[in-house]
Design a protein around this motif. Sequence first.
Motif, PDB file in Angstrom:
ATOM      1  N   GLU A 395      12.880 -30.319  49.709  1.00  0.00           N
ATOM      2  CA  GLU A 395      13.738 -31.086  50.772  1.00  0.00           C
ATOM      3  C   GLU A 395      14.701 -29.977  51.344  1.00  0.00           C
ATOM      4  N   LEU A 396      15.399 -29.150  50.843  1.00  0.00           N
ATOM      5  CA  LEU A 396      16.249 -28.154  51.146  1.00  0.00           C
ATOM      6  C   LEU A 396      15.518 -27.306  52.285  1.00  0.00           C
ATOM      7  N   LEU A 397      14.150 -26.766  52.138  1.00  0.00           N
ATOM      8  CA  LEU A 397      13.377 -25.985  53.029  1.00  0.00           C
ATOM      9  C   LEU A 397      13.146 -26.785  54.327  1.00  0.00           C
ATOM     10  N   VAL A 398      12.953 -27.930  54.116  1.00  0.00           N
ATOM     11  CA  VAL A 398      12.661 -28.826  55.183  1.00  0.00           C
ATOM     12  C   VAL A 398      13.843 -28.965  56.205  1.00  0.00           C
ATOM     13  N   LYS A 399      14.807 -29.055  55.520  1.00  0.00           N
ATOM     14  CA  LYS A 399      16.235 -29.301  55.916  1.00  0.00           C
ATOM     15  C   LYS A 399      16.773 -28.155  56.697  1.00  0.00           C
ATOM     16  N   TYR A 400      16.622 -27.000  56.170  1.00  0.00           N
ATOM     17  CA  TYR A 400      17.207 -26.013  56.763  1.00  0.00           C
ATOM     18  C   TYR A 400      15.957 -24.771  56.869  1.00  0.00           C
ATOM     19  N   LYS A 401      15.158 -25.140  57.868  1.00  0.00           N
ATOM     20  CA  LYS A 401      13.850 -24.186  57.910  1.00  0.00           C
ATOM     21  C   LYS A 401      14.481 -22.357  58.294  1.00  0.00           C
ATOM     22  N   ASP A 402      15.230 -22.472  59.830  1.00  0.00           N
ATOM     23  CA  ASP A 402      15.443 -21.285  60.230  1.00  0.00           C
ATOM     24  C   ASP A 402      16.660 -20.516  59.225  1.00  0.00           C
ATOM     25  N   TYR A 403      17.158 -21.280  58.751  1.00  0.00           N
ATOM     26  CA  TYR A 403      18.300 -20.874  57.945  1.00  0.00           C
ATOM     27  C   TYR A 403      17.717 -20.119  56.668  1.00  0.00           C
ATOM     28  N   SER A 404      16.676 -20.701  55.929  1.00  0.00           N
ATOM     29  CA  SER A 404      16.063 -20.274  54.844  1.00  0.00           C
ATOM     30  C   SER A 404      15.214 -19.203  55.507  1.00  0.00           C
ATOM     31  N   ILE A 405      14.708 -19.219  56.538  1.00  0.00           N
ATOM     32  CA  ILE A 405      13.884 -17.861  56.829  1.00  0.00           C
ATOM     33  C   ILE A 405      14.829 -16.816  56.966  1.00  0.00           C
ATOM     34  N   ALA A 406      15.929 -17.052  57.722  1.00  0.00           N
ATOM     35  CA  ALA A 406      17.142 -15.844  57.806  1.00  0.00           C
ATOM     36  C   ALA A 406      17.420 -15.474  56.315  1.00  0.00           C
ATOM     37  N   ILE A 407      17.398 -16.141  55.290  1.00  0.00           N
ATOM     38  CA  ILE A 407      17.914 -15.613  54.313  1.00  0.00           C
ATOM     39  C   ILE A 407      16.688 -14.710  53.457  1.00  0.00           C
ATOM     40  N   TYR A 408      15.621 -15.120  53.800  1.00  0.00           N
ATOM     41  CA  TYR A 408      14.448 -14.345  53.123  1.00  0.00           C
ATOM     42  C   TYR A 408      14.550 -13.001  53.929  1.00  0.00           C
ATOM     43  N   ASN A 409      14.927 -13.164  55.160  1.00  0.00           N
ATOM     44  CA  ASN A 409      14.752 -11.844  56.171  1.00  0.00           C
ATOM     45  C   ASN A 409      15.731 -10.756  55.844  1.00  0.00           C
ATOM     46  N   ILE A 410      16.841 -11.060  54.972  1.00  0.00           N
ATOM     47  CA  ILE A 410      17.676 -10.173  54.562  1.00  0.00           C
ATOM     48  C   ILE A 410      17.161  -8.926  53.978  1.00  0.00           C
ATOM     49  N   GLU A 411      17.289  -7.672  54.510  1.00  0.00           N
ATOM     50  CA  GLU A 411      16.876  -6.700  53.911  1.00  0.00           C
ATOM     51  C   GLU A 411      15.265  -6.685  53.782  1.00  0.00           C
ATOM     52  N   ARG A 412      14.607  -7.314  54.554  1.00  0.00           N
ATOM     53  CA  ARG A 412      13.077  -7.258  54.497  1.00  0.00           C
ATOM     54  C   ARG A 412      12.591  -6.391  55.791  1.00  0.00           C
ATOM     55  N   GLU A 413      11.267  -6.394  55.756  1.00  0.00           N
ATOM     56  CA  GLU A 413      10.599  -5.664  57.019  1.00  0.00           C
ATOM     57  C   GLU A 413      11.472  -4.169  57.446  1.00  0.00           C
ATOM     58  N   ARG A 414      11.556  -3.397  56.257  1.00  0.00           N
ATOM     59  CA  ARG A 414      11.982  -2.141  56.416  1.00  0.00           C
ATOM     60  C   ARG A 414      10.876  -1.371  55.375  1.00  0.00           C
ATOM     61  N   LYS A 415      11.384  -0.300  55.274  1.00  0.00           N
ATOM     62  CA  LYS A 415      10.394   0.716  54.513  1.00  0.00           C
ATOM     63  C   LYS A 415      10.633   0.384  53.014  1.00  0.00           C
ATOM     64  N   LYS A 416      11.925   0.026  52.703  1.00  0.00           N
ATOM     65  CA  LYS A 416      12.024  -0.278  51.363  1.00  0.00           C
ATOM     66  C   LYS A 416      12.687  -1.518  51.284  1.00  0.00           C
ATOM     67  N   PRO A 417      11.780  -2.639  51.398  1.00  0.00           N
ATOM     68  CA  PRO A 417      12.358  -4.018  51.377  1.00  0.00           C
ATOM     69  C   PRO A 417      12.954  -4.698  49.926  1.00  0.00           C
ATOM     70  N   ARG A 418      13.918  -5.459  49.871  1.00  0.00           N
ATOM     71  CA  ARG A 418      14.247  -5.994  48.603  1.00  0.00           C
ATOM     72  C   ARG A 418      13.095  -6.577  47.903  1.00  0.00           C
ATOM     73  N   LYS A 419      13.195  -6.671  46.559  1.00  0.00           N
ATOM     74  CA  LYS A 419      12.394  -7.162  46.014  1.00  0.00           C
ATOM     75  C   LYS A 419      12.712  -8.096  44.965  1.00  0.00           C
ATOM     76  N   ASP A 420      13.046  -9.254  45.551  1.00  0.00           N
ATOM     77  CA  ASP A 420      14.080 -10.295  44.689  1.00  0.00           C
ATOM     78  C   ASP A 420      12.894 -11.348  44.152  1.00  0.00           C
ATOM     79  N   TYR A 421      11.633 -11.443  44.634  1.00  0.00           N
ATOM     80  CA  TYR A 421      11.062 -12.447  44.178  1.00  0.00           C
ATOM     81  C   TYR A 421       9.681 -11.840  43.657  1.00  0.00           C
TER      82      TYR A 421
END
Length: 551
Positions: A395-421
């Motif tokens: 439900e949350l993902l459907v309701k807040y799609k762009d917001y959720s994508i922006a959360i996953y995008n924090i410190e991603r797509e870089r040489k040493k991305p975060r590895k939270d999951y």
Amino acid sequence: MTLKELSEILLPNVEHDRKYYEELYPERNLPEGAIVTRYAPSPTGFVHMGALYQSYISSKMAHQTGGIFFLRIEDTDQKREVENSVEMILKDLKDFGFNPDEGVTLDGEKGNYGPYTQSKRKDIYQAFARDLIEKGLAYPCFLSEDDEKEIRDQQARVKARIGIYGDWARSRFLTTEQVLEKINNGEEYVIRLKSDGNFNNKITVKDCIKGNIEMPENDIDVVIIKSDGLPTYHFAHAVDDHLMHTTHVIRGDEWVSSLPTHIALFKAIGVKPPKYAHIAPISKIENGNHRKLSKRKDPEAAVSYYSKLGIPKEAVKIYLATVANSNFERWFDANPNADINDFKMEFSKMSRSDSLFDQEKLYNISRNYISKLPATVVYDSALEYAKEYDHELEELLVKYKDYSIAIYNIERERKKPRKDYIMYSDIKNQTWYMYDELFNPEELEYEFANINDSEEIKKILKLYLEKYYNEEDDESTWFNRMKELSDELGYASDMKAYRENPDAYKGNVADVSIVLRVALTSKAQTPNLYNLMSLLGKDRIAKRYNYFIQK
Ligand code: GLU
């Protein structure tokens, strides 16, 4: 009475003869070098890592040569059958992309070499068995269970090898009249191979993985057709892989000991055996001993166990590839963005002995894999996962799609991305505080650290909101303001100065930033605070800080 007539009495109601089937299933028309493999599970329950591993290798080896990979269901032992197994097998193969080109599918069968379910091939096995009887290479055996036990006891007494062979195979010596009499008396019988092998001879089988295997020749009169008219595994294997034109039998190495039987059966049928590749199992240590992963004992080895956790299928595949080929990891390190289907798997690089199942390694692979995905793909995969396993998250993902994508995008797509999951089920555990629906201060345990005096916390948060927080700030301005806040309250903004003279300060800017972080999220460890604040926005920050200020 001829042997042909006898074969018709022993196996009545056989619709076609062997010749008919040989013509029905001609040689396959495949390019040079293409190999034909199969995955041939018995429908005895869920798919586990070991089985998935076998099907992966079989499909990969066929597909990389432009060959055929087919699925055959081996259900001649109907006592062991578990409901819905076939559906589970098909679903797992599909999910992992190990798609059979032929064989059993969810909507019936596909391919010209079927039926691909052994219980539907009774006529075929019996046609072949009749052919062997007719040629004097097979015979009916009337030994009861008690007879066999008596033979075993006697063999044990005289220290003879256990089994029905040579003179111990009493039914071999029955005359046709005696056979007919027994049938008329309603005695049950099986059909056995009339072995002409000699146990003192050696046979050598060249296994694609294990190399030359030398074994004693088979002299056992193995059962080929059971009293229920169905074939044994051994006979079905020989008949099926002959008629389906399997070039490479890739299977678990628990079958190595059956090789002499299989070679003898192919010889009786009068065809060349396929090539064999016996895969060493994935195992685990129990009480200091290695044992093969087991469906019954190791629920954590079920493929579904990892689906429920949300381990990406690709990560499982990468893990299996590292187990399968010793040079895969080096290749993958050198080609981190390659499609793993481009890796060329080789029998010669497969291990001859078992590999321990390494869950940590699987998790590590998965963590790295997810860290390299674009945020939109993480979102799509998390949503797919949530749809099946976590409706609140869905439900949350459907309701807040762009917001959720922006959360996953924090410190991603870089040489040493975060590895939270490590897995998609981690996502909620790692990001829940970003959603008001899941953030209830009353129920939270806040992980304050050096600064944990509530008055001091209030003071920091109040001053920050009133004087230093500005939604428009870029990251460096934002950070400078946190330093100014620290200075104003007597915390060192310069870490070097702090280390040189710690007693001159109440603490430092890091302590202050922890307060800002913990009051916002309740957690001491989070991704970049500036990014979190930008996403949460002014109102939510104020609300979360005011909770402390007004307390
Ligand atoms: N039905 C057998 C099994 O479940 C197949 C072995 C083979 O691949 O020949 O192990």
